[in-house]
Design an enzyme around this catalytic site. Structure first.
Site, PDB file in Angstrom:
ATOM      1  CG  HIS A 132       4.070 -28.670 -14.627  1.00  0.00           C
ATOM      2  ND1 HIS A 132       2.793 -28.164 -14.636  1.00  0.00           N
ATOM      3  CD2 HIS A 132       3.961 -29.955 -15.063  1.00  0.00           C
ATOM      4  CE1 HIS A 132       1.949 -29.093 -15.049  1.00  0.00           C
ATOM      5  NE2 HIS A 132       2.623 -30.180 -15.320  1.00  0.00           N
ATOM      6  CG  HIS A 133       4.384 -32.988 -12.896  1.00  0.00           C
ATOM      7  ND1 HIS A 133       3.404 -32.374 -12.143  1.00  0.00           N
ATOM      8  CD2 HIS A 133       3.786 -33.356 -14.067  1.00  0.00           C
ATOM      9  CE1 HIS A 133       2.266 -32.378 -12.830  1.00  0.00           C
ATOM     10  NE2 HIS A 133       2.464 -32.964 -14.000  1.00  0.00           N
ATOM     11  CB  ALA A 134      11.334 -32.181 -12.476  1.00  0.00           C
ATOM     12  CG  HIS A 171      -0.968 -28.856  -8.572  1.00  0.00           C
ATOM     13  ND1 HIS A 171      -0.330 -29.336  -7.450  1.00  0.00           N
ATOM     14  CD2 HIS A 171      -0.944 -27.504  -8.491  1.00  0.00           C
ATOM     15  CE1 HIS A 171       0.053 -28.305  -6.707  1.00  0.00           C
ATOM     16  NE2 HIS A 171      -0.301 -27.186  -7.310  1.00  0.00           N
ATOM     17  CG  ASP A 173       3.626 -31.574  -8.580  1.00  0.00           C
ATOM     18  OD1 ASP A 173       4.042 -31.266  -9.722  1.00  0.00           O
ATOM     19  OD2 ASP A 173       3.669 -32.736  -8.154  1.00  0.00           O
TER      20      ASP A 173
END
Ligand SMILES: [Zn+2]
Length: 374
Positions: A132-134, A171, A173
């Site tokens: 989920h951060h990419a 998070h 993000d």
């Protein structure tokens, strides 16, 4: 009930490097535990080997330039200033096949979404995903390509309303960024507070912009948030908003790095508490695309995601880990149980975590709930 589990043996070929906390073997261990418990041969459940996402599919979120750089780096070619793309020693090292492994994870998540959109599965679980951060033009937080965004886009292409619920300790993000101006995707992330943990974002005042105002929801939590505090906070925020939003599909990021023994974070969940959160997500989801996510204590990853898959199939599990798995995973295990024993924290620690969570939830009730007529 039709379900689908996405897994590829190919992940075993890849390695972030000997000292990196994200261990690819966690995926094989998870599948091995599912197998040992009979969860890979259930009536109504199919096991699917994903194919890598095409470059044109990846361009749905990522820039052509970044994809070119990542592909070249992955093949061992020299790339000028890799740090510009988040690549290099540290969180997002370049390793042989980092493009291929990431494209495969994206393929699994997109194919899970397509199966659910087509009505061929009611619930699908692609546990190699949840990266989920990419970001569109750079790697971040062990994530090179954002399969969660691409899976949501695949559902959106078919006109479906999507609620994204992210229970990773960090998070979500990258996913928030992708849909920050959209009212068609509601993103809800529960995580350890951003002023204490990577990626440093996910505060309640990040609410979305323009038409998307109110459709990004963040619930930061204090260190040592335990099962009870976590579930109270979840219940205060997620069910009312998801019900008011009325999604066609829920996409869930099921990172299990909020577990109390995870080496990278400071939340204090047990497998039991994680399972209770997953159960709530399943209840909120008319249809479900579940993804994996963080998890750096390998035994927790195997136990947590196996329990999640059992819940999606409404199968009740025994208390003890099966013998073949105990032998296979011996070096990673701290006990013989599938579930965790209670490990109560000091009362003042719990009180502080609860007060913090209640303040955050109250802020969301004040700022976000009215947008949904609540
Ligand atoms: Zn995480």
């Amino acid at each position: 009930m039709k379900t689908a589990l996405f897994h590829s043996e190919a992940y075993g070929r890849f390695d972030y490097g000997a000292t990196h906390p994200l261990r690819m073997e966690r995926l094989g261990l998870t599948f091995a535990l599912m197998e040992a418990l009979g969860l890979t041969a259930l009536a109504g459940a199919r096991v699917v080997a994903p194919t890598p996402a095409s470059e044109s599919a990846l361009r749905g979120f990522h820039t052509e330039e970044y994809l070119e750089v990542l592909r070249a780096a992955s093949a061992g070619l020299a790339v000028p200033v890799p740090a510009r793309y988040g690549l290099g020693p540290g969180d997002n090292p370049v390793w042989p096949g980092c493009y291929e492994a990431s494209a495969l994870a994206c393929g699994g998540s997109i194919q899970a979404a397509e199966l659910v959109a087509a009505g061929e599965a009611d619930r699908a679980f692609a546990f190699a995903g949840g990266l989920h951060h990419a970001m569109p033009d750079r790697a971040s937080g062990f994530c090179y390509l954002n399969d969660a965004v691409l899976a949501i886009q695949a559902l959106r292409t078919r006109g479906l309303r999507v609620a994204y619920i992210d229970i990773d300790a960090h998070h979500g993000d990258g996913v928030q960024f992708a849909f920050y101006r959209s009212a068609d995707v509601l993103t809800i992330s529960l995580h350890e507070r951003g002023d204490r943990l990577f990626p440093g974002t996910g505060f309640v005042d990040e609410m979305g912009e323009g038409a998307g105002r109110g459709y990004a929801v963040n619930l930061p939590l204090e260190a040592y948030t335990d099962d009870a505090v976590y579930l109270e906070a979840f219940d205060a925020v997620a069910p009312p908003l998801v019900r008011a939003f009325r999604p066609d599909v829920v996409v869930a990021q099921l990172g299990i790095d909020g577990h109390r023994t995870d080496p990278l974070t400071h939340l204090a969940l047990s497998v039991d508490g994680f399972a209770a959160a997953v159960r709530r997500i399943i209840e909120l989801a008319p249809r479900l695309v579940a993804l994996g996510g963080g998890g750096y204590d390998l035994a927790n990853v195997a136990r947590g995601w196996t329990v999640a898959w059992a819940l999606m199939n409404e199968v009740t599990l025994p208390d003890a880990l099966p013998e073949p798995f105990v032998r296979l995973a011996a070096t990673h295990l701290k006990g013989r149980g599938l579930w965790d024993r209670p490990a109560p924290l000091p009362a003042h620690v719990v009180r502080a975590a609860r007060e913090f969570a209640q303040r955050q939830a109250a802020e969301l009730e004040r700022r976000v709930f009215p947008i949904f007529g609540l």
